[in-house]
Design a protein around this motif. Structure first.
Motif, PDB file in Angstrom:
ATOM      1  N   CYS A  40       0.862  -1.181   0.000  1.00  0.00           N
ATOM      2  CA  CYS A  40       0.000   0.000   0.000  1.00  0.00           C
ATOM      3  C   CYS A  40       0.902   1.235   0.000  1.00  0.00           C
ATOM      4  CB  CYS A  40      -0.905   0.004   1.228  1.00  0.00           C
ATOM      5  SG  CYS A  40      -2.012   1.424   1.298  1.00  0.00           S
ATOM      6  N   VAL A  41       0.930   1.943  -1.119  1.00  0.00           N
ATOM      7  CA  VAL A  41       1.832   3.087  -1.238  1.00  0.00           C
ATOM      8  C   VAL A  41       1.108   4.420  -1.071  1.00  0.00           C
ATOM      9  CG1 VAL A  41       3.553   1.828  -2.565  1.00  0.00           C
ATOM     10  CG2 VAL A  41       1.738   3.016  -3.768  1.00  0.00           C
ATOM     11  N   VAL A  42      -0.222   4.407  -1.134  1.00  0.00           N
ATOM     12  CA  VAL A  42      -1.025   5.602  -0.874  1.00  0.00           C
ATOM     13  C   VAL A  42      -2.268   5.166  -0.109  1.00  0.00           C
ATOM     14  CG1 VAL A  42      -2.398   7.485  -1.870  1.00  0.00           C
ATOM     15  CG2 VAL A  42      -0.291   6.761  -2.999  1.00  0.00           C
ATOM     16  N   TYR A  43      -2.547   5.836   0.995  1.00  0.00           N
ATOM     17  CA  TYR A  43      -3.799   5.621   1.726  1.00  0.00           C
ATOM     18  C   TYR A  43      -4.213   6.985   2.247  1.00  0.00           C
ATOM     19  CZ  TYR A  43      -7.385   3.581   4.670  1.00  0.00           C
ATOM     20  OH  TYR A  43      -8.593   3.255   5.235  1.00  0.00           O
ATOM     21  N   LEU A  44      -5.219   7.560   1.627  1.00  0.00           N
ATOM     22  CA  LEU A  44      -5.624   8.927   1.911  1.00  0.00           C
ATOM     23  C   LEU A  44      -7.106   8.959   2.246  1.00  0.00           C
ATOM     24  CD1 LEU A  44      -4.956  12.003   1.856  1.00  0.00           C
ATOM     25  CD2 LEU A  44      -5.491  11.928  -0.590  1.00  0.00           C
ATOM     26  N   GLU A  59      -6.662   4.944  -2.473  1.00  0.00           N
ATOM     27  CA  GLU A  59      -5.587   3.996  -2.194  1.00  0.00           C
ATOM     28  C   GLU A  59      -4.751   3.780  -3.446  1.00  0.00           C
ATOM     29  OE1 GLU A  59      -7.203   0.344  -0.645  1.00  0.00           O
ATOM     30  OE2 GLU A  59      -8.708   1.428   0.525  1.00  0.00           O
ATOM     31  N   GLY A  60      -3.463   3.585  -3.267  1.00  0.00           N
ATOM     32  CA  GLY A  60      -2.557   3.206  -4.339  1.00  0.00           C
ATOM     33  C   GLY A  60      -1.811   1.953  -3.916  1.00  0.00           C
ATOM     34  N   TRP A  61      -1.797   0.964  -4.776  1.00  0.00           N
ATOM     35  CA  TRP A  61      -1.207  -0.338  -4.466  1.00  0.00           C
ATOM     36  C   TRP A  61      -0.189  -0.733  -5.527  1.00  0.00           C
ATOM     37  CZ3 TRP A  61      -2.424  -3.087  -0.067  1.00  0.00           C
ATOM     38  CH2 TRP A  61      -3.444  -2.539   0.717  1.00  0.00           C
ATOM     39  N   THR A  62       0.745  -1.576  -5.136  1.00  0.00           N
ATOM     40  CA  THR A  62       1.747  -2.052  -6.079  1.00  0.00           C
ATOM     41  C   THR A  62       1.113  -2.865  -7.201  1.00  0.00           C
ATOM     42  OG1 THR A  62       2.188  -3.901  -4.592  1.00  0.00           O
ATOM     43  CG2 THR A  62       3.680  -2.007  -4.456  1.00  0.00           C
ATOM     44  N   SER A  63      -0.001  -3.560  -6.905  1.00  0.00           N
ATOM     45  CA  SER A  63      -0.730  -4.305  -7.930  1.00  0.00           C
ATOM     46  C   SER A  63      -2.151  -4.567  -7.438  1.00  0.00           C
ATOM     47  CB  SER A  63      -0.046  -5.635  -8.257  1.00  0.00           C
ATOM     48  OG  SER A  63      -0.213  -6.548  -7.193  1.00  0.00           O
ATOM     49  N   GLU A  64      -3.030  -4.876  -8.381  1.00  0.00           N
ATOM     50  CA  GLU A  64      -4.402  -5.232  -8.023  1.00  0.00           C
ATOM     51  C   GLU A  64      -4.415  -6.507  -7.186  1.00  0.00           C
ATOM     52  OE1 GLU A  64      -8.766  -5.996 -10.094  1.00  0.00           O
ATOM     53  OE2 GLU A  64      -7.020  -5.650 -11.364  1.00  0.00           O
ATOM     54  N   GLU A  65      -3.561  -7.437  -7.528  1.00  0.00           N
ATOM     55  CA  GLU A  65      -3.488  -8.702  -6.789  1.00  0.00           C
ATOM     56  C   GLU A  65      -3.088  -8.460  -5.342  1.00  0.00           C
ATOM     57  OE1 GLU A  65      -1.878  -8.154  -9.782  1.00  0.00           O
ATOM     58  OE2 GLU A  65      -3.381  -9.206 -10.972  1.00  0.00           O
ATOM     59  N   ASP A  66      -2.113  -7.570  -5.121  1.00  0.00           N
ATOM     60  CA  ASP A  66      -1.692  -7.258  -3.748  1.00  0.00           C
ATOM     61  C   ASP A  66      -2.843  -6.628  -2.964  1.00  0.00           C
ATOM     62  OD1 ASP A  66       0.935  -8.220  -4.012  1.00  0.00           O
ATOM     63  OD2 ASP A  66       1.609  -6.313  -4.864  1.00  0.00           O
ATOM     64  N   HIS A  67      -3.577  -5.738  -3.609  1.00  0.00           N
ATOM     65  CA  HIS A  67      -4.726  -5.109  -2.941  1.00  0.00           C
ATOM     66  C   HIS A  67      -5.736  -6.165  -2.515  1.00  0.00           C
ATOM     67  CE1 HIS A  67      -8.811  -3.311  -3.001  1.00  0.00           C
ATOM     68  NE2 HIS A  67      -8.216  -2.413  -2.258  1.00  0.00           N
ATOM     69  N   HIS A  68      -6.105  -7.045  -3.442  1.00  0.00           N
ATOM     70  CA  HIS A  68      -7.103  -8.068  -3.127  1.00  0.00           C
ATOM     71  C   HIS A  68      -6.595  -9.038  -2.059  1.00  0.00           C
ATOM     72  CE1 HIS A  68      -9.854  -6.594  -6.069  1.00  0.00           C
ATOM     73  NE2 HIS A  68      -9.023  -6.827  -7.078  1.00  0.00           N
ATOM     74  N   ARG A  69      -5.328  -9.374  -2.120  1.00  0.00           N
ATOM     75  CA  ARG A  69      -4.770 -10.302  -1.128  1.00  0.00           C
ATOM     76  C   ARG A  69      -4.793  -9.684   0.258  1.00  0.00           C
ATOM     77  NH1 ARG A  69       0.017 -10.097   0.099  1.00  0.00           N
ATOM     78  NH2 ARG A  69       0.906  -9.524  -1.908  1.00  0.00           N
ATOM     79  N   VAL A  70      -4.357  -8.423   0.379  1.00  0.00           N
ATOM     80  CA  VAL A  70      -4.330  -7.751   1.682  1.00  0.00           C
ATOM     81  C   VAL A  70      -5.749  -7.606   2.229  1.00  0.00           C
ATOM     82  CG1 VAL A  70      -3.792  -5.577   2.851  1.00  0.00           C
ATOM     83  CG2 VAL A  70      -2.128  -6.590   1.293  1.00  0.00           C
ATOM     84  N   PHE A  71      -6.700  -7.242   1.367  1.00  0.00           N
ATOM     85  CA  PHE A  71      -8.066  -7.044   1.845  1.00  0.00           C
ATOM     86  C   PHE A  71      -8.820  -8.340   2.085  1.00  0.00           C
ATOM     87  CE2 PHE A  71      -7.369  -2.671   1.584  1.00  0.00           C
ATOM     88  CZ  PHE A  71      -8.311  -2.119   2.450  1.00  0.00           C
ATOM     89  N   ALA A  72      -8.253  -9.454   1.690  1.00  0.00           N
ATOM     90  CA  ALA A  72      -8.833 -10.751   2.029  1.00  0.00           C
ATOM     91  C   ALA A  72      -8.356 -11.212   3.409  1.00  0.00           C
ATOM     92  CB  ALA A  72      -8.464 -11.789   0.976  1.00  0.00           C
ATOM     93  N   GLY A  73      -7.365 -10.507   3.965  1.00  0.00           N
ATOM     94  CA  GLY A  73      -6.797 -10.881   5.259  1.00  0.00           C
ATOM     95  C   GLY A  73      -7.689 -10.508   6.435  1.00  0.00           C
TER      96      GLY A  73
END
Length: 105
Positions: A40-44, A59-73
């Motif tokens: 997560c490189v931007v969270y405003l 939000e700004g993320w390194t990739s869509e996959e990273d976003h979905h993975r983190v939010f599945a946690g």
């Protein structure tokens, strides 16, 4: 790190609950929260200038996959579950591909 995937949410709190909504969304930046992920490189979190119960999250993320993975946690799912009691009506969500910009806090 560069944001290759972006996400925008506009959420509306129940009447007079904007402060609680902002506090909850900012808790994503607490230790172990989804906003602390290295991906997560931007969270405003922003409020509407005309309605304090309307809140925007960018939000700004390194990739869509990273976003979905983190939010599945667990941490993200617990935060999302707590949102339900504060929201009034449907929220608007938009994903996007960042082109270029700047975020410094």
């Amino acid at each position: 790190m560069i944001a290759n995937y972006g996400f925008q949410a506009t959420v509306t709190a129940g009447p007079g609950m904007g402060d609680r909504l902002v506090d909850l969304l900012l808790s994503a930046l607490d230790d172990g929260g989804p906003g602390t992920s290295e991906h997560c490189v931007v969270y405003l979190v922003c409020r509407s200038a005309s309605d304090p119960d309307v809140v925007h999250v960018t939000e700004g993320w390194t990739s869509e996959e990273d976003h979905h993975r983190v939010f599945a946690g667990e941490a993200a799912q617990a935060l999302v579950a707590r949102l339900d009691g504060l929201l009034a009506g449907e929220s608007a969500y938009t994903d996007y591909v960042p082109v270029r910009g700047k975020a410094a806090f």
